[in-house]
Design a protein around this motif. Structure first.
Motif, PDB file in Angstrom:
ATOM      1  N   TRP A 120      21.025  48.284  -0.762  1.00 34.43           N
ATOM      2  CA  TRP A 120      20.253  49.093   0.176  1.00 34.43           C
ATOM      3  C   TRP A 120      20.904  49.163   1.555  1.00 34.43           C
ATOM      4  O   TRP A 120      20.685  50.126   2.310  1.00 34.43           O
ATOM      5  CB  TRP A 120      18.822  48.565   0.324  1.00 34.43           C
ATOM      6  N   ILE A 121      21.727  48.176   1.865  1.00 37.05           N
ATOM      7  CA  ILE A 121      22.366  48.142   3.187  1.00 37.05           C
ATOM      8  C   ILE A 121      23.268  49.352   3.385  1.00 37.05           C
ATOM      9  O   ILE A 121      23.455  49.825   4.511  1.00 37.05           O
ATOM     10  CB  ILE A 121      23.135  46.816   3.362  1.00 37.05           C
ATOM     11  N   GLU A 122      23.799  49.891   2.301  1.00 34.59           N
ATOM     12  CA  GLU A 122      24.645  51.079   2.407  1.00 34.59           C
ATOM     13  C   GLU A 122      23.867  52.290   2.912  1.00 34.59           C
ATOM     14  O   GLU A 122      24.472  53.263   3.380  1.00 34.59           O
ATOM     15  CB  GLU A 122      25.276  51.387   1.053  1.00 34.59           C
ATOM     16  N   ARG A 123      22.555  52.240   2.827  1.00 27.30           N
ATOM     17  CA  ARG A 123      21.716  53.353   3.313  1.00 27.30           C
ATOM     18  C   ARG A 123      21.492  53.271   4.825  1.00 27.30           C
ATOM     19  O   ARG A 123      21.001  54.214   5.431  1.00 27.30           O
ATOM     20  CB  ARG A 123      20.370  53.336   2.591  1.00 27.30           C
ATOM     21  N   VAL A 124      21.824  52.149   5.441  1.00 26.40           N
ATOM     22  CA  VAL A 124      21.637  51.966   6.884  1.00 26.40           C
ATOM     23  C   VAL A 124      22.909  52.418   7.588  1.00 26.40           C
ATOM     24  O   VAL A 124      23.957  51.788   7.473  1.00 26.40           O
ATOM     25  CB  VAL A 124      21.313  50.502   7.226  1.00 26.40           C
ATOM     26  N   ARG A 125      22.817  53.511   8.335  1.00 28.09           N
ATOM     27  CA  ARG A 125      24.006  54.123   8.944  1.00 28.09           C
ATOM     28  C   ARG A 125      24.056  53.997  10.460  1.00 28.09           C
ATOM     29  O   ARG A 125      25.040  54.443  11.059  1.00 28.09           O
ATOM     30  CB  ARG A 125      24.057  55.607   8.572  1.00 28.09           C
ATOM     31  N   GLY A 126      23.027  53.449  11.086  1.00 30.03           N
ATOM     32  CA  GLY A 126      23.053  53.421  12.540  1.00 30.03           C
ATOM     33  C   GLY A 126      22.173  52.353  13.143  1.00 30.03           C
ATOM     34  O   GLY A 126      21.265  51.817  12.489  1.00 30.03           O
ATOM     35  N   VAL A 127      22.444  52.057  14.408  1.00 26.56           N
ATOM     36  CA  VAL A 127      21.719  51.034  15.155  1.00 26.56           C
ATOM     37  C   VAL A 127      21.452  51.528  16.560  1.00 26.56           C
ATOM     38  O   VAL A 127      22.336  52.100  17.213  1.00 26.56           O
ATOM     39  CB  VAL A 127      22.531  49.714  15.229  1.00 26.56           C
ATOM     40  N   ARG A 128      20.220  51.331  17.027  1.00 26.12           N
ATOM     41  CA  ARG A 128      19.872  51.512  18.435  1.00 26.12           C
ATOM     42  C   ARG A 128      19.141  50.240  18.860  1.00 26.12           C
ATOM     43  O   ARG A 128      17.923  50.149  18.770  1.00 26.12           O
ATOM     44  CB  ARG A 128      19.004  52.757  18.635  1.00 26.12           C
ATOM     45  N   ALA A 129      19.911  49.267  19.295  1.00 25.69           N
ATOM     46  CA  ALA A 129      19.377  47.934  19.559  1.00 25.69           C
ATOM     47  C   ALA A 129      18.818  47.813  20.967  1.00 25.69           C
ATOM     48  O   ALA A 129      19.184  48.563  21.874  1.00 25.69           O
ATOM     49  CB  ALA A 129      20.466  46.884  19.350  1.00 25.69           C
ATOM     50  N   ASN A 130      17.933  46.833  21.146  1.00 26.05           N
ATOM     51  CA  ASN A 130      17.453  46.472  22.473  1.00 26.05           C
ATOM     52  C   ASN A 130      18.526  45.692  23.225  1.00 26.05           C
ATOM     53  O   ASN A 130      19.350  44.989  22.620  1.00 26.05           O
ATOM     54  CB  ASN A 130      16.199  45.603  22.376  1.00 26.05           C
ATOM     55  N   ALA A 131      18.483  45.781  24.540  1.00 27.78           N
ATOM     56  CA  ALA A 131      19.391  44.980  25.366  1.00 27.78           C
ATOM     57  C   ALA A 131      19.003  43.515  25.348  1.00 27.78           C
ATOM     58  O   ALA A 131      19.855  42.635  25.434  1.00 27.78           O
ATOM     59  CB  ALA A 131      19.367  45.505  26.798  1.00 27.78           C
ATOM     60  N   SER A 132      17.716  43.252  25.239  1.00 25.47           N
ATOM     61  CA  SER A 132      17.181  41.903  25.349  1.00 25.47           C
ATOM     62  C   SER A 132      16.989  41.260  23.981  1.00 25.47           C
ATOM     63  O   SER A 132      16.624  41.924  23.011  1.00 25.47           O
ATOM     64  CB  SER A 132      15.824  41.945  26.066  1.00 25.47           C
ATOM     65  N   ALA A 133      17.207  39.948  23.926  1.00 26.38           N
ATOM     66  CA  ALA A 133      16.947  39.193  22.703  1.00 26.38           C
ATOM     67  C   ALA A 133      15.509  38.675  22.649  1.00 26.38           C
ATOM     68  O   ALA A 133      15.142  37.955  21.718  1.00 26.38           O
ATOM     69  CB  ALA A 133      17.929  38.021  22.599  1.00 26.38           C
ATOM     70  N   ARG A 134      14.673  39.065  23.623  1.00 21.58           N
ATOM     71  CA  ARG A 134      13.277  38.650  23.610  1.00 21.58           C
ATOM     72  C   ARG A 134      12.530  39.283  22.448  1.00 21.58           C
ATOM     73  O   ARG A 134      12.900  40.348  21.947  1.00 21.58           O
ATOM     74  CB  ARG A 134      12.591  39.046  24.913  1.00 21.58           C
ATOM     75  N   SER A 135      11.429  38.657  22.059  1.00 23.75           N
ATOM     76  CA  SER A 135      10.580  39.198  20.999  1.00 23.75           C
ATOM     77  C   SER A 135       9.827  40.414  21.520  1.00 23.75           C
ATOM     78  O   SER A 135       9.734  40.653  22.724  1.00 23.75           O
ATOM     79  CB  SER A 135       9.576  38.143  20.537  1.00 23.75           C
ATOM     80  N   HIS A 136       9.254  41.171  20.613  1.00 21.66           N
ATOM     81  CA  HIS A 136       8.435  42.321  21.006  1.00 21.66           C
ATOM     82  C   HIS A 136       7.272  41.888  21.887  1.00 21.66           C
ATOM     83  O   HIS A 136       6.933  42.565  22.866  1.00 21.66           O
ATOM     84  CB  HIS A 136       7.907  43.041  19.759  1.00 21.66           C
ATOM     85  N   GLN A 137       6.641  40.782  21.537  1.00 19.38           N
ATOM     86  CA  GLN A 137       5.507  40.304  22.342  1.00 19.38           C
ATOM     87  C   GLN A 137       5.955  39.962  23.756  1.00 19.38           C
ATOM     88  O   GLN A 137       5.287  40.310  24.737  1.00 19.38           O
ATOM     89  CB  GLN A 137       4.865  39.095  21.685  1.00 19.38           C
TER      90      GLN A 137
END
Length: 318
Positions: A242-259
């Motif tokens: 399934w990883i082959e279906r993942v073509r892109g990333v838009r990551a957060n700058a921070s390593a903090r949790s969502h909360q």
């Protein structure tokens, strides 16, 4: 009609850049008031449209200098009925706003696109609820809810729609079904918690497989957004198909949790150089990831660092 519609160049090779964290950049760095995190309100005035143009042009310039493609993502992440109602917009307002968002991107493409930098117009679809909290919709309900926005966009020069910050498989399935019926290429971008799983506890791979199974594999591809690489690299390490279906990333700058991010009154911009290195590691380990952008807390500094780390020297414009 766009020359790229139904013929997405990012599926054929090469790297494509996108923008950063639009809403966080506008609020925290530019001092713009965005009710309910809705950047689409800027489309309502000439001043707002000019500000959005300047925002995009920072990133277009980075892509142009490095000879890579660019995904123009619309300012419509909040342009759906429930969020719009909080701001005072009705169904007809939303149709006008969604069309206006694409018109702005057409203008930018006309001004910036070159043979070396194809520019694809992608309309952003956001979650019905809070992207950090699990929704409760069944897939059919989600399809009905999101269909009007997608159908409106299908009548424009939009090349594709991208559903960002999806945290349940059901909502993602509904959006993919609505896009398929509208004849619109669709991308699903999931967000995960610090353990690499959706907020529901579903594994990222299971979510991708659930959407593909329910829709006959209709999404063009998948992405991950609104999470730091340290949160999702573990989910990708499994080495499953399934990883082959993942073509892109838009990551957060921070390593903090969502909360932690939700409760913070200040912007955590992280370390752009470190983020660029982490993107390079992802590109090395998963070469199929060709769409690189940013999410919360990122700006042009982060995207420049990502390009510096990921774009081979010989592909850059002199």
């Amino acid at each position: 009609m766009s020359k790229y519609r139904h013929d997405l160049p990012q599926l054929k090779g090469g790297l494509f850049l996108s923008d950063g964290g639009m809403e966080t950049q506008l609020i925290f760095l530019d001092g713009v008031e965005l009710p309910h995190f809705a950047s689409y309100v800027l489309l309502e005035t000439e001043e707002g449209r000019a500000r959005l143009k300047r925002y995009y042009e920072h990133y277009l310039g980075i892509a142009a200098n490095r000879n890579v493609g660019f995904l123009l993502e619309s300012a419509t992440w909040r342009a759906n009925p429930d969020w719009a109602a909080k701001i005072g917009h009705d169904a007809e307002d939303l149709k006008r706003i969604n069309r206006a968002s694409v018109q702005l991107l057409e203008e930018l493409r006309d001004a910036w696109e070159t043979p070396a930098m194809p520019c694809v117009i992608s309309a952003a679809i956001g979650p019905r609820g809070d992207g950090y909290k699990a929704g409760r919709m069944e897939a059919d309900e989600a399809e009905s809810y999101h269909a009007t926005q997608i159908e409106t966009l299908a009548g424009t020069a939009t090349d594709m729609v991208t559903a960002f910050t999806m945290n349940t498989a059901n909502e993602a399935i509904g959006i993919a079904q609505a896009a398929k019926k509208a004849g619109m290429p669709c991308v699903i971008s999931f967000t995960v918690e610090t353990d690499g799983k959706l907020v529901t506890g579903m594994a990222l791979g299971d979510a991708v497989k659930a959407v593909d199974d329910a829709t006959g594999g209709s999404p063009a591809y998948y992405m991950i957004n609104c999470a730091h690489p340290t949160h999702f690299t573990q989910a990708l390490a499994a080495g499953e198909s399934w990883i082959e279906r993942v073509r892109g990333v838009r990551a957060n700058a921070s390593a903090r949790s969502h909360q932690e991010l939700d409760e913070s009154d200040t912007l955590d911009a992280g370390d752009p150089i470190d983020l660029g290195r982490r993107y390079n590691d992802l590109r090395r380990d998963f070469p199929g990831m060709r769409i690189l952008g940013g999410c919360c807390g990122t700006d042009h500094r982060h995207l420049a660092a990502i390009c510096e780390a990921c774009v081979p020297f010989e592909t850059r414009v002199a």
